[in-house]
Enzyme design. Sequence first.
Site, PDB file in Angstrom:
ATOM      1  N   GLY A  47       0.782  -1.241   0.000  1.00  0.00           N
ATOM      2  CA  GLY A  47       0.000   0.000   0.000  1.00  0.00           C
ATOM      3  C   GLY A  47       0.808   1.282   0.000  1.00  0.00           C
ATOM      4  N   ASP A 106      -3.913   1.817  11.207  1.00  0.00           N
ATOM      5  CA  ASP A 106      -5.265   1.502  11.644  1.00  0.00           C
ATOM      6  C   ASP A 106      -5.167   1.014  13.098  1.00  0.00           C
ATOM      7  OD1 ASP A 106      -7.846   0.454  11.776  1.00  0.00           O
ATOM      8  OD2 ASP A 106      -7.812  -0.332   9.760  1.00  0.00           O
ATOM      9  N   ARG A 168      -5.991   0.117  -6.152  1.00  0.00           N
ATOM     10  CA  ARG A 168      -4.783   0.807  -5.688  1.00  0.00           C
ATOM     11  C   ARG A 168      -4.416   1.936  -6.651  1.00  0.00           C
ATOM     12  NH1 ARG A 168      -2.259  -2.367  -1.614  1.00  0.00           N
ATOM     13  NH2 ARG A 168      -2.485  -4.601  -1.873  1.00  0.00           N
TER      14      ARG A 168
HETATM   15  C1  PRP Z   1      -2.305  -1.807   5.466  1.00  0.00           C
HETATM   16  C2  PRP Z   1      -1.337  -0.661   5.640  1.00  0.00           C
HETATM   17  C3  PRP Z   1      -0.610  -1.014   6.897  1.00  0.00           C
HETATM   18  C4  PRP Z   1      -1.607  -1.831   7.674  1.00  0.00           C
HETATM   19  C5  PRP Z   1      -2.171  -0.994   8.770  1.00  0.00           C
HETATM   20  O1  PRP Z   1      -1.674  -2.859   4.810  1.00  0.00           O
HETATM   21  O2  PRP Z   1      -0.481  -0.513   4.543  1.00  0.00           O
HETATM   22  O3  PRP Z   1       0.570  -1.749   6.637  1.00  0.00           O
HETATM   23  O4  PRP Z   1      -2.670  -2.195   6.787  1.00  0.00           O
HETATM   24  O5  PRP Z   1      -3.094  -1.720   9.517  1.00  0.00           O
HETATM   25  P1  PRP Z   1      -2.943  -1.911  11.077  1.00  0.00           P
HETATM   26  O6  PRP Z   1      -2.558  -0.591  11.675  1.00  0.00           O
HETATM   27  O7  PRP Z   1      -4.327  -2.340  11.513  1.00  0.00           O
HETATM   28  O8  PRP Z   1      -1.939  -2.976  11.347  1.00  0.00           O
HETATM   29  P2  PRP Z   1      -2.452  -4.159   4.289  1.00  0.00           P
HETATM   30  O9  PRP Z   1      -2.375  -5.228   5.342  1.00  0.00           O
HETATM   31  O10 PRP Z   1      -3.821  -3.757   3.847  1.00  0.00           O
HETATM   32  O11 PRP Z   1      -1.566  -4.639   3.085  1.00  0.00           O
HETATM   33  P3  PRP Z   1      -1.173  -3.838   1.745  1.00  0.00           P
HETATM   34  O12 PRP Z   1      -0.220  -2.741   2.157  1.00  0.00           O
HETATM   35  O13 PRP Z   1      -0.528  -4.866   0.886  1.00  0.00           O
HETATM   36  O14 PRP Z   1      -2.441  -3.274   1.149  1.00  0.00           O
END
Ligand code: PRP
Length: 186
Positions: A47, A106, A168
């Site tokens: 991401g 998050d 994305r």
């Molecule tokens: C998203 C984002 C963070 C994580 C945050 O990645 O890039 O790394 O979630 O969430 P948290 O604070 O609840 O741990 P995701 O797992 O969606 O993977 P991606 O980056 O491949 O989309």
Amino acid sequence: MPLQAPGRVLLSAEDIARRVEELGGEICAYYRREGRGELTVVSVLKGGFVFLADLIRHMDIDLSLDFMAISSYHDADDRPRGVRIIKDLSQSIYRRRVLVVEDIIDTGLTLSYILRNLREREPEEIRVCTLLDRAARRIAPLELHHRGFEVGEEYLVGYGLDYRQRWRNLPFVCVLEGAVADGRLT
Ligand code: PRP
């Protein structure tokens, strides 16, 4: 047919561009003021890569880039249980300054795992920059040094953020709504 946004636009491409430029200036000002040692900017795939690409072009200072990829696993009730590294940094960060760049924080569980892991490598300092902060959902308390926008609990896609790997590539951030958000469309 052009790609349809799956909901209302929350942050337009212009809103994002303006804030990313400000963040770049803020970050550079910090490292110019405080900067001893070499800087590694670490992006967390997937991401973070869109934000990273724009941000570093507003960072008029010397830096190296490196990437990590993480996989999260959940229990039967979809509660986050932990994360593991599926792609590690390619260079040492020993005694370097590190800036971790994320698209969204998050619960904070992913980043707290990453920070714990990176600290063991004895960098000079670690700071964090996130474009989006969903602070209301935080489980693991974290210090964020640079933050683009605080957002609510809606599911967001675009500008690097996905739903099942889609959207994305939207140049803006939008709220996932309708059939997709209701789980009727996969
Ligand atoms: C998203 C984002 C963070 C994580 C945050 O990645 O890039 O790394 O979630 O969430 P948290 O604070 O609840 O741990 P995701 O797992 O969606 O993977 P991606 O980056 O491949 O989309």
